[in-house]
Write an enzyme that holds these catalytic residues in place. Structure first.
Site, PDB file in Angstrom:
ATOM      1  N   HIS A 161     -32.105  15.175  47.023  1.00  0.00           N
ATOM      2  CA  HIS A 161     -32.477  14.986  45.620  1.00  0.00           C
ATOM      3  C   HIS A 161     -33.982  14.820  45.452  1.00  0.00           C
ATOM      4  O   HIS A 161     -34.594  15.494  44.622  1.00  0.00           O
ATOM      5  CB  HIS A 161     -31.765  13.757  45.041  1.00  0.00           C
ATOM      6  CG  HIS A 161     -32.249  13.362  43.675  1.00  0.00           C
ATOM      7  ND1 HIS A 161     -31.663  13.819  42.517  1.00  0.00           N
ATOM      8  CD2 HIS A 161     -33.271  12.562  43.281  1.00  0.00           C
ATOM      9  CE1 HIS A 161     -32.305  13.309  41.474  1.00  0.00           C
ATOM     10  NE2 HIS A 161     -33.280  12.541  41.912  1.00  0.00           N
TER      11      HIS A 161
ATOM     12  N   GLU B 286     -29.602   4.022  17.127  1.00  0.00           N
ATOM     13  CA  GLU B 286     -31.054   3.897  17.036  1.00  0.00           C
ATOM     14  C   GLU B 286     -31.789   4.754  18.065  1.00  0.00           C
ATOM     15  O   GLU B 286     -32.797   5.397  17.755  1.00  0.00           O
ATOM     16  CB  GLU B 286     -31.490   2.435  17.184  1.00  0.00           C
ATOM     17  CG  GLU B 286     -31.169   1.545  16.002  1.00  0.00           C
ATOM     18  CD  GLU B 286     -29.795   0.895  16.105  1.00  0.00           C
ATOM     19  OE1 GLU B 286     -29.461   0.063  15.246  1.00  0.00           O
ATOM     20  OE2 GLU B 286     -29.052   1.243  17.062  1.00  0.00           O
TER      21      GLU B 286
ATOM     22  N   HIS C 117     -31.562 -11.643  15.055  1.00  0.00           N
ATOM     23  CA  HIS C 117     -32.102 -10.649  14.137  1.00  0.00           C
ATOM     24  C   HIS C 117     -33.545 -10.945  13.730  1.00  0.00           C
ATOM     25  O   HIS C 117     -34.116 -10.197  12.926  1.00  0.00           O
ATOM     26  CB  HIS C 117     -31.232 -10.568  12.877  1.00  0.00           C
ATOM     27  CG  HIS C 117     -29.956  -9.817  13.073  1.00  0.00           C
ATOM     28  ND1 HIS C 117     -29.048 -10.126  14.062  1.00  0.00           N
ATOM     29  CD2 HIS C 117     -29.437  -8.738  12.416  1.00  0.00           C
ATOM     30  CE1 HIS C 117     -28.015  -9.298  13.996  1.00  0.00           C
ATOM     31  NE2 HIS C 117     -28.230  -8.445  13.004  1.00  0.00           N
TER      32      HIS C 117
END
Length: 662
Positions: free
Chosen positions: A267, A412, A474
């Site tokens: 990889h 979002e 919040h």
């Protein structure tokens, strides 16, 4: 001698083998890179470029070209080798400086560093979300103009790996694409059964096909990843879809050709000379490093380059015809891609004596969206709260792609990533919105917008502890400091309605990166001396006392009026403070030193910053910092503000104490 060496390669085999050999040589020379997927995906990229992708290497910024996003950006060596062979302005010398300082061939593709790179990629999953945004832009533009398919009609292709699909962002974007029926989006999944740490089975057992089918996608499958013809046929079928986006699962072997093919260890480590030569022998490739057969260049020239240039010339004729029939629409189309906004800027709306800056923003956004017909955006399911629900602007849907109001849903991260894709595509001016606290969900995509210098507008509301009862989950504390720390973004926190309008003017002028407006939930008085034009300078003196100032109070947003009230209280005690509104740190620091000295005219020790968020960074401007370096609290806004000392009496008392200590 390996018997494979003796066979004569056909043009398809020779081109694919050359692409793989170039990958090996680039990574070995750099002694750094990711050969695994770059080797196994070469037939995929060959089939796409040779048979399908429509783009003109002589005109790499042609607006109606197909877009190609390499979401698995660690496979960049494959993209660079292909762009070189396809005729783009990317030389062998550029390839030889792969991953070196200042090289055009960076470790991961970087938009703007070299032609043919349609998006910066590397953080897994972001390429998918950007491709979704590109497909949204193509669909919207084609529908928004009369006879729009004559000036905007192309496909968006994206190549991803297992890692991209494991990132949560990918599912947000996949869900959006299916919901909006982006039928001209084609995602090719290189399913090589490997991640960096081991086989994919160590961390993934889901049925990827069913996952996409459940998200309203077509799914096609190619069992042999070395069969370029089968891959090409699958792409042709995908292009025929008239409703849904398409996933093409291509089963490959990581590190194909290496002695260790199929092993996750291929990889991210160079193969080295010995294994690199062994791999080339497995391809039947006998040429020396960097010695490219002329037939390979001819193969791409007679397919990809020829097809693209013919399409470009045909488009120029179509555009001339379109302009003759729709001159005003065509001029708008040009303006949208060139970022010509000056003639569209609306006058400042009427504002009340007191209103939340989110409400002021809603008025200004409505004026801008009405006046600038190529604005497009919306919120993450909080339009009513962020005031982005604009009257008269129709919703963008699968059935109504001409709409410009995007309902992103509770996504979002994908919202921000897709907005980047829209900005990369051009032709639309994207804006997105949510509460400031949830900018955390978007941060990596915002950083990508900065790296790509994209003019995306972020409208972040509910900007402080004044959120109140919703409490510390919040109430943003550290989010504003985090945004300000990001290079390239213009973060503006306006003090009132007039400054909010000024912030939009700044955003319209700033075309070299994103802009974030930080907006209040609570009402703010419209200040006597606030000035929308001064926002462009980042800071200015908004209030002066009746006598020579003893101190300077520097504030942003809702705290500017609070600082003015505190200054008036202090004046009654014979302490005189001028107040500086500093909506944008970035803009202020870009001003001449003489202007900075004019605004911050008092000594450093006589300056106090006031912002009810983290004080991190404020020491650059003021010795004393009044802020909140802890999480907030739940309760009515007035009680929370009083608790943390953000009322005029408490602020005045703190300032008096600070100045007395000096």
């Amino acid at each position: 001698m390996n018997p494979i060496k003796k066979r004569k390669l056909g043009h398809v085999e020779l081109s694919i083998s050359t692409m793989r050999a170039m990958v090996i040589d680039m990574i070995n020379k750099a002694n750094s890179g990711h050969p695994g997927m770059a080797l196994d995906a070469a037939p995929i990229v060959y089939a796409l470029f040779h048979d399908h992708l429509v783009s003109d290497p002589k005109h790499p910024e042609w607006v109606n070209r197909d877009r190609f996003v390499l979401s698995a950006g660690h496979s960049s060596a494959l993209l660079y080798s292909t762009l070189h062979l396809a005729g783009y302005d990317l030389s062998l010398d550029d390839l030889k400086t792969y991953r070196q300082l200042g090289s055009r061939t960076a470790g991961h593709p970087e938009f703007g560093h070299a032609p043919g790179i349609d998006a910066t990629s590397g953080p897994l999953g972001q390429g998918i979300s950007q491709a979704v945004g590109m497909a949204m832009a193509e669909k919207a533009i084609s529908a928004q103009y009369e006879d729009g398919d004559k000036i905007m009609s192309h496909y968006t292709y994206c190549l991803c790996g297992d890692g991209c699909l494991e990132e949560g962002l990918s599912q947000e974007a996949i869900s959006l694409a299916g919901h909006y029926e982006l039928n001209k989006l084609i995602l090719i999944y290189d399913e090589n059964g490997s991640t960096l740490d081991g086989p994919t089975s160590d961390s993934l057992s889901e049925n990827v096909k069913l996952r996409f089918l459940a998200s309203n996608w077509n799914v096609l499958e190619v069992k042999n990843g070395n069969d370029a013809a089968a891959i090409s046929n699958a792409i042709e079928k995908a292009k025929a879809s008239t409703t849904y986006p398409t996933l093409i699962i291509v089963h490959t072997v990581i590190g194909f050709g290496s002695k260790f093919q199929g092993d996750h260890k291929t990889h991210g480590e160079p193969l080295g000379e010995e294994d690199g030569n062994y791999a080339k022998s497995q391809y039947g490739y006998t040429r020396a490093p960097w010695d490219i057969a002329p037939e390979v260049y001819e193969d791409f020239k007679n397919s990809f380059a020829k097809r693209g240039h013919e399409a470009y010339l045909a488009y120029q004729k179509a555009v001339e015809e379109y302009r003759s029939f729709h001159p005003e629409a065509y001029q708008q189309f040009l303006d949208s891609f060139e970022g010509n906004l000056d003639k569209y800027i609306p006058a400042m709306p009427e504002f009340g004596a007191s209103e939340a800056s989110r409400a002021s923003s809603g008025k200004v956004l409505s004026a801008f969206a009405t006046s600038i017909p190529f604005t497009m955006g919306g919120s993450a399911d909080v339009a009513g709260s962020t005031k982005t629900n604009i009257k008269g602007i129709e919703m963008f849907t699968a059935e109504n792609p001409s709409g410009r109001d995007v309902h992103w849903g509770i996504r979002e991260f994908a919202m921000a990533g897709a907005a980047n894709g829209m900005a990369l595509h051009g032709g639309v001016l994207p804006y997105v919105s949510c509460f400031l606290i949830f900018s955390d969900y978007m941060k990596s995509a915002i950083r990508m917008a900065c790296l790509e210098h994209l003019p995306v507008l972020y409208l972040f509301t509910h900007d402080s502890i004044a959120v109140g009862e919703d409490g510390p989950t919040h109430e943003p504390i550290e989010q504003l400091a985090a945004l300000r720390s990001m290079p390239g973004i213009d973060v503006i926190r306006p003090a009132d309605a007039k400054e909010t309008y000024g912030a939009y003017l700044c955003a319209a002028q700033y075309r070299n990166g994103p802009t974030a407006l930080i907006l209040s939930r609570q009402n703010l008085p419209t200040l006597d001396n606030s000035d929308p034009e001064q926002v462009k300078k980042g800071a200015y003196i908004v209030y002066q006392p009746s006598k020579k100032a003893d101190a300077t109070l520097i504030a942003t947003g809702s705290e500017v009026s609070l600082a003015i009230d505190a200054s008036k209280l202090l004046e009654e005690k014979g302490i005189y403070c001028d107040v500086v509104s500093m909506p944008s740190w970035k803009r202020f620091l870009e001003q001449e030193q003489s202007y900075q000295n004019e605004v911050l005219h008092l000594p450093y020790e006589r300056r106090v910053s006031i912002e009810m968020l983290s004080t991190f960074g404020w020491r650059a401007f003021a010795r004393h910092n009044i802020g909140i370096d802890e999480f907030g609290a739940s309760g009515p806004a007035k009680d929370v503000l009083k608790h943390f000392g953000f009322d005029k009496d408490s602020i005045a008392a703190k300032i008096e104490l600070l100045l007395a200590s000096k």
